[in-house]
Design an enzyme around this catalytic site. Structure first.
Site, PDB file in Angstrom:
ATOM      1  N   LYS A 251      63.731  45.812  56.782  1.00  0.00           N
ATOM      2  CA  LYS A 251      62.563  45.692  55.889  1.00  0.00           C
ATOM      3  C   LYS A 251      61.704  44.565  56.451  1.00  0.00           C
ATOM      4  O   LYS A 251      61.953  43.392  56.209  1.00  0.00           O
ATOM      5  CB  LYS A 251      63.027  45.380  54.463  1.00  0.00           C
ATOM      6  CG  LYS A 251      62.067  45.781  53.358  1.00  0.00           C
ATOM      7  CD  LYS A 251      60.678  45.220  53.445  1.00  0.00           C
ATOM      8  CE  LYS A 251      60.467  43.967  52.633  1.00  0.00           C
ATOM      9  NZ  LYS A 251      59.126  43.341  52.873  1.00  0.00           N
TER      10      LYS A 251
ATOM     11  N   GLU B 108      68.052  32.085  56.575  1.00  0.00           N
ATOM     12  CA  GLU B 108      67.433  30.973  57.310  1.00  0.00           C
ATOM     13  C   GLU B 108      66.067  30.754  56.689  1.00  0.00           C
ATOM     14  O   GLU B 108      65.243  31.664  56.653  1.00  0.00           O
ATOM     15  CB  GLU B 108      67.347  31.326  58.795  1.00  0.00           C
ATOM     16  CG  GLU B 108      67.026  30.131  59.665  1.00  0.00           C
ATOM     17  CD  GLU B 108      65.544  29.911  59.816  1.00  0.00           C
ATOM     18  OE1 GLU B 108      65.082  28.838  59.390  1.00  0.00           O
ATOM     19  OE2 GLU B 108      64.848  30.791  60.325  1.00  0.00           O
TER      20      GLU B 108
ATOM     21  N   CYS C 137      58.751  27.892  60.673  1.00  0.00           N
ATOM     22  CA  CYS C 137      59.688  27.187  59.796  1.00  0.00           C
ATOM     23  C   CYS C 137      60.126  25.882  60.448  1.00  0.00           C
ATOM     24  O   CYS C 137      60.595  24.981  59.774  1.00  0.00           O
ATOM     25  CB  CYS C 137      60.878  28.069  59.451  1.00  0.00           C
ATOM     26  SG  CYS C 137      61.680  28.736  60.883  1.00  0.00           S
TER      27      CYS C 137
ATOM     28  N   GLU D  60      57.476  21.861  51.502  1.00  0.00           N
ATOM     29  CA  GLU D  60      56.992  22.552  52.697  1.00  0.00           C
ATOM     30  C   GLU D  60      55.623  23.177  52.419  1.00  0.00           C
ATOM     31  O   GLU D  60      55.463  23.919  51.456  1.00  0.00           O
ATOM     32  CB  GLU D  60      57.973  23.660  53.098  1.00  0.00           C
ATOM     33  CG  GLU D  60      57.576  24.331  54.398  1.00  0.00           C
ATOM     34  CD  GLU D  60      58.440  25.552  54.729  1.00  0.00           C
ATOM     35  OE1 GLU D  60      58.810  26.303  53.817  1.00  0.00           O
ATOM     36  OE2 GLU D  60      58.735  25.736  55.917  1.00  0.00           O
TER      37      GLU D  60
HETATM   38  C1  UN1 Z   1      60.337  30.364  62.807  1.00  0.00           C
HETATM   39  O1  UN1 Z   1      59.474  29.512  62.775  1.00  0.00           O
HETATM   40  O2  UN1 Z   1      60.565  31.049  61.794  1.00  0.00           O
HETATM   41  O3  UN1 Z   1      61.953  27.603  67.686  1.00  0.00           O
HETATM   42  C2  UN1 Z   1      61.115  30.686  64.033  1.00  0.00           C
HETATM   43  C3  UN1 Z   1      60.897  28.219  67.605  1.00  0.00           C
HETATM   44  C4  UN1 Z   1      60.922  29.730  67.724  1.00  0.00           C
HETATM   45  C5  UN1 Z   1      61.365  30.385  66.464  1.00  0.00           C
HETATM   46  C6  UN1 Z   1      60.704  29.892  65.222  1.00  0.00           C
HETATM   47  N1  UN1 Z   1      61.822  30.091  68.796  1.00  0.00           N
HETATM   48  O4  UN1 Z   1      59.832  27.668  67.445  1.00  0.00           O
END
Ligand code: UN1
Length: 506
Positions: free
Chosen positions: A174, A249, A283, A389
């Site tokens: 999804k 995550e 993230c 955040e």
């Molecule tokens: C994300 O921001 O959800 O380490 C993943 C990084 C990438 C992945 C980010 N390889 O910036």
């Protein structure tokens, strides 16, 4: 009328049960990129049924056989870095080098998973009894639901699915509703690789489709990458069923520590990359820079100058550093956090919340664009803007006085624990940070973005309960079995337990 993109269920492209459709629009230009059938919980049910039916045959194959399909996907990804990279940039607004990097990262993950198929799986374990062989072997868990975010619309689906498939699970995917066109390409590549019907299924939809995956009794594992709020709901729902597993995550409020021993060129470069790449929408993006008083003034001057200069613009232009935010609603949220910071009494250093008309590309909707917002905040003030955040180019500079222990105390003063960095030329400071920073991804003298796929990826605290990349996904999508084999005709027990069957009669 343009073709409406469909669901992929049991090896077929199908319209699905519902009559509603939705469109994908470029956040940079508003251009319509495609129209999609909106998947419903009934479509999820069909997809889960197909995945359950395909599982028995798929799990019986060897890992190496299963991985053969992924090599086709790998080669297709390698060939489409430019084309698919441009689609990524168009659909999610990341600048073009980031669009291409998304596809490269996807190819790396598929390569890792397919290559791992020929590597040892499980462990040979010693036994107390010389005639016993003991092993840890892995079994697939069954149907895996993969719920993925828009910001890495190609890479993250493969983080989850490449490993889940090699390990013998079947999949219901999804994707994020903001990037259905990229998801469609992900599904096409599996279709072209000729995976057996039902092994891979995709339902394009919104939260109700995701919930149907999480709530389904026939989904054994849920892999999720996305917001803390949704991840928390998934982890809570799945916890009610002890047989089910969720690896989630989530986000971060990531910090970079710049000590008095830092090389300031490295510090400014790392901070700019970490805070402004992907317009702050990773993230792992950094929203807090914690800087020692001895170097604070110089760092601030240089970081502010860089934030003033950062080129915001058309994501397809090679000179752009920051594209738009993903949606107008998200821009409103980031702008509200900029207002909140002001209300909380911070000193604003750079405010590019409202960009000039000349900075927004022609045809661009002003409602999607925002520039850097940088401010000074007291590390002891317990402000919402330095704790929550934002997921945008919203950055606090926090001055500290004292030793590395003090810096790490400020760094850890958040509910999140995903990524971070220390910038220092002093190995003792670096080692202290390595051992005490409460995060899953730690960097020294580097930005805190840009992880490679063969490393674990995931956080601690509110940032997640799982590691949805590479080797760590194997833990999520398999069950470990202890397998013990007796090579003797005699039965000998461990722990000195008597195996004597005597009844005491003779
Ligand atoms: C994300 O921001 O959800 O380490 C993943 C990084 C990438 C992945 C980010 N390889 O910036």
């Amino acid at each position: 009328m343009a073709e409406r993109h469909r669901q992929y269920i049991d090896g077929e492209w199908v319209s699905g049960e519902g009559s509603e459709t939705f469109t994908s629009e470029s956040p940079a230009t508003g251009e319509t990129l495609g129209e999609f059938h909106r998947g419903t919980p009934a479509d999820v049910e069909r997809a889960v049924d197909a995945a359950s039916a395909a599982y028995e045959e798929w799990r019986e194959r060897s890992r190496i056989d299963r991985a053969e399909y992924l090599w086709d996907v790998y080669h297709a990804l390698k060939e489409s870095v430019d084309d698919l990279g441009a689609t990524v940039s168009r659909e999610c607004g990341k600048e073009i080098s980031e669009g291409r990097a998304d596809v490269v990262e996807a190819a790396h993950m598929v390569e890792w998973a397919a290559g791992d198929a020929r590597h040892p799986s499980g462990d040979v374990v010693p036994s107390e009894i010389p005639s016993k062989d003991a092993y840890m072997r892995r079994k697939p868990r069954g149907v895996t639901g993969c719920i993925t975010p828009w910001n890495f619309p190609v890479a993250i689906p493969y983080w989850h699915m490449a490993v889940a498939l090699v390990e013998g699970n079947t999949v219901v995917f999804k994707p994020a509703e903001q990037t259905p066109l990229c998801a469609n390409v992900v599904a096409e590549l599996f279709d072209e690789a000729g995976l057996p019907d039902g092994v891979f299924n995709m339902v394009q939809g919104f939260g109700d489709a995701g919930e149907a995956i999480v709530d389904s009794d026939d989904v054994d594992t849920v892999l999720f990458t996305g917001s803390a709020e949704v991840g928390h709901n998934i982890a809570t729902a799945v916890a009610e069923d002890p047989g089910k597993r969720a690896a989630c995550e989530m986000g971060g409020k990531n910090g970079i520590v710049v000590t008095e021993k830092a090389d300031l060129d490295v510090a400014v470069h790392s901070a700019v990359m970490s805070s402004f790449k992907t317009t702050g929408q990773r993230c792992v993006s950094s929203e807090r820079i914690i800087v020692h008083a001895d170097v604070y003034d110089e760092f601030r001057e240089r970081f502010v100058a860089a934030a003033e200069r950062v080129a915001v613009g058309d994501p397809l232009d090679e000179d752009t550093f920051m594209g738009p935010l993903i949606e107008a609603d998200h821009r409103d949220k980031v702008a509200k956090y900029n207002d909140l910071a002001r209300e909380e009494g911070v000193d604003v250093l750079v405010d590019r919340t409202d960009l000039g008309d000349d900075e927004i590309p022609e045809g661009g909707d002003a409602g999607h664009w925002i520039g850097p917002f940088v401010y000074e905040a007291d590390p002891d003030a317990a402000l919402r803007c330095t704790r929550e955040e934002v997921f945008g180019p919203h950055v606090a500079l926090m001055e500290y006085d004292g030793d590395i222990e003090r810096a790490v105390e400020i760094h850890n003063d958040t509910d999140y624990g995903l990524a971070g960095a220390v910038i220092s030329e002093d190995y003792r400071q670096i080692n202290y940070y390595r051992d005490h920073a409460e995060i899953g991804l730690a960097y020294a003298n580097l930005p805190c973005i840009g992880a490679e796929v063969q490393l674990p990826f995931g956080g601690v605290k509110k940032s997640g309960n799982g590691y949805p990349s590479a080797r760590e996904v194997i833990e999520a999508v398999t069950d470990r079995t202890a397998w013990t084999l007796n090579n003797s005709k005699d039965i000998e027990m461990a722990q000195g337990l008597s195996a004597d069957l005597s009844t005491g009669d003779d």
